[in-house]
Design a protein around this motif. Structure first.
Motif, mmCIF file in Angstrom:
data_model
loop_
_atom_site.group_PDB
_atom_site.id
_atom_site.type_symbol
_atom_site.label_atom_id
_atom_site.label_comp_id
_atom_site.label_asym_id
_atom_site.label_seq_id
_atom_site.Cartn_x
_atom_site.Cartn_y
_atom_site.Cartn_z
ATOM 1 N N SER A 1 -16.694 -18.610 -13.613
ATOM 2 C CA SER A 1 -16.668 -19.962 -14.178
ATOM 3 C C SER A 1 -17.884 -20.160 -15.078
ATOM 4 O O SER A 1 -18.845 -19.376 -15.024
ATOM 5 N N ASN A 2 -17.869 -21.231 -15.848
ATOM 6 C CA ASN A 2 -19.025 -21.536 -16.693
ATOM 7 C C ASN A 2 -20.305 -21.670 -15.868
ATOM 8 O O ASN A 2 -21.364 -21.203 -16.266
ATOM 9 N N GLU A 3 -20.178 -22.300 -14.707
ATOM 10 C CA GLU A 3 -21.354 -22.499 -13.844
ATOM 11 C C GLU A 3 -21.892 -21.154 -13.373
ATOM 12 O O GLU A 3 -23.100 -20.926 -13.348
ATOM 13 N N GLU A 4 -20.984 -20.270 -13.017
ATOM 14 C CA GLU A 4 -21.434 -18.948 -12.551
ATOM 15 C C GLU A 4 -22.088 -18.153 -13.681
ATOM 16 O O GLU A 4 -23.098 -17.478 -13.483
ATOM 17 N N ASN B 1 -16.915 -24.242 -26.475
ATOM 18 C CA ASN B 1 -16.066 -23.839 -25.350
ATOM 19 C C ASN B 1 -14.659 -24.356 -25.600
ATOM 20 O O ASN B 1 -14.452 -25.536 -25.790
ATOM 21 N N LYS C 1 -15.222 -18.653 -23.461
ATOM 22 C CA LYS C 1 -16.124 -19.289 -22.500
ATOM 23 C C LYS C 1 -17.531 -18.942 -22.963
ATOM 24 O O LYS C 1 -17.832 -17.761 -23.188
ATOM 25 N N LYS D 1 -16.665 -11.905 -5.879
ATOM 26 C CA LYS D 1 -15.350 -12.519 -6.115
ATOM 27 C C LYS D 1 -14.229 -11.574 -5.702
ATOM 28 O O LYS D 1 -13.276 -11.977 -5.042
#
Ligand code: GLC
Length: 462
Positions: free
Chosen positions: A361-364, A414, A419, A456
């Motif tokens: 994800s973007n946060e990761e 984005n 991403k 993951k």
């Protein structure tokens, strides 16, 4: 997030890294040192030579000209030196302040060993005693050897070969604001960075020697990822007739061998490559074989130039707009389907550009970059990362003032196809040392990325 959590995330990852290690003899330049140096020459000669922009150092004047250019523009550079006894003697007369591990594979393996990664296998074709002693003394840092037909992993410090020659690079570090006079003009260093005089010993061949090479598929199986660099040291031709093409074909094959038994992630650290032919070959053979690439702004501009995007390349060099860098990274992702991550680092930010279907994800993705930003500020502030606790020093450095602006721009990019994640640097204005900063940033971001992917997949498989 606390430092401990960051380090916890990468703990179980295993890394292979090759090919280059050397000794860096570092000189920290002050204004008066540069003044003395330029005064040894006719200032007009220096200016003329700067315009000629020598790509190889054949005499001291070439060095002074390129050094002054680097200081004036604030751009880091690495220029090879001709293998000449007299020239080496001239450089040996300079008093260096310290000697430390140099070369991407050396810097990255020491860093990851210090961060207590589970296992690091480092391969470097030359491993003299002096070179081996530059590695940190940890049990997780191993060198592959073949004994009685079997692959064995030994502590690097114990795996040296007496007869191997040693490569020493001379590094000239300078700080933003350094001043000197050239032909009546006052020159001020635009940035804190370094100029590297790179030696190219004939005996150094960027390759995995045949004995160990046979076992690359096994080594690949033992790790999760490979951080590859050092191709910049390949020469166009060697005295025995071997050519760059020979070494690049081999290097491309090495990547295949590493991935033969396990689908590991491979990263190319582009590095500064003064020889344009060699630079092209890194693009053709290596960039087309890896999943991840790390570059600074000048390096991506150089690659875009090779691919025919001259205008964009010049714009990046001139204006340093993050929008243009993102545009360039997208071009790379479209041209090279093998790539899943393009990572760019500048003094103000570190950036990941990937396709929208990237599993993180973007946060990761941002977490990877944030980690590497802390590594960078720690290294810039202290000169070296000697323990995990040192990272608290880096954490104290705030993100630079352009952070919000940069993030705002990036968010606009984005979309359904890409991403993009950015972390503003924790900017240390007068860093203790800058050599190896890029390698620190890139390896931190890459190893963290692979670690999150690995977690993951484990969750998915359970
Ligand atoms: C290159 C240089 C080496 C230096 C390293 C730092 O590999 O040859 O001297 O330590 O870059 O990034």
């Amino acid at each position: 997030m606390d430092i401990k959590n960051f380090v916890e995330r990468i703990k179980e990852t295993n890394l292979f890294t090759a090919y280059n290690t050397n000794v860096d003899a570092i000189k920290y330049l002050k204004g008066e040192d540069v003044q003395k140096l330029v005064d040894e020459f006719n200032h007009k000669d220096i200016i003329k030579r700067m315009e000629e922009y020598p790509r190889i150092i054949e005499e001291p004047l070439d060095f002074v000209a390129r050094l002054v250019y680097s200081i004036k523009t604030g751009k880091p550079a690495e220029v090879p030196i001709k293998d000449d006894k007299k020239l080496h003697e001239w450089f040996n007369k300079i008093k260096y302040d310290e000697e430390r591990m140099g070369g991407q594979a050396g810097i990255v393996s020491n860093l990851m060993a210090t961060l207590r990664l589970n296992k690091i296998i480092v391969y470097t074709p030359l491993l003299s005693k002096k070179q081996a002693e530059m590695f940190v003394d940890y049990d997780n840092l191993l060198y592959p050897l073949v004994e009685n037909g079997n692959l064995v992993l030994k502590k690097v410090r114990e795996a040296y070969r007496e007869k191997d020659s040693i490569k020493i690079n001379r590094i000239f570090e300078f700080k933003k604001g350094l001043k000197f006079k050239l032909n009546g003009e006052e020159i001020t260093a635009k940035q804190s960075t370094r100029f590297i005089v790179a030696s190219r010993p004939e005996s150094l061949r960027i390759e995995v020697k045949d004995d160990v090479r046979r076992f690359l598929p096994d080594i690949g199986e033992m790790v999760d990822c490979a951080f590859l660099s050092g191709y910049q040291a390949i020469k166009e031709i060697y005295k025995d007739g071997k050519t760059a093409k020979y070494y690049f074909e081999r290097a491309k094959e090495d990547i295949k061998l590493l991935k033969k038994n396990k689908n590991i992630k491979t990263h190319l650290e582009f590095a500064s490559i003064p020889n344009v032919e060699i630079r092209k070959m890194v693009v053709d053979y290596i960039l087309s074989s890896v999943e991840s690439v790390g570059m600074d702004e000048t390096e991506i501009a150089n690659v875009l130039h090779i691919l025919g995007y001259e205008e964009l390349s010049n714009k990046i060099l001139k204006d340093s707009f993050v929008e243009d860098v993102i545009e360039g990274a997208k071009i790379l992702l479209n041209k090279f389907k093998n790539l899943e991550i393009v990572q760019i680092h500048t003094i103000y930010y570190i950036l990941f550009v990937c396709r929208a279907d990237n599993p993180l994800s973007n946060e990761e993705l941002e977490e990877c970059l944030e980690f590497s930003t802390i590594l960078a500020s720690t290294k810039a502030k202290l000169g070296n990362i000697k323990s995990i606790d040192d990272l608290y020093e880096g954490l104290k450095v705030p993100h630079n003032k352009y952070g919000d602006l940069l993030k705002g721009i990036v968010n606009k990019f984005n979309n359904d196809n890409y991403k993009i994640a950015l972390s503003p640097s924790r900017y240390v204005e007068k860093p203790k040392s800058t050599v190896g900063l890029g390698d620190t940033i890139s390896s931190g971001a890459f190893v963290y990325y692979v670690s999150l992917l690995k977690k993951k997949n484990e969750v998915r498989n359970n």
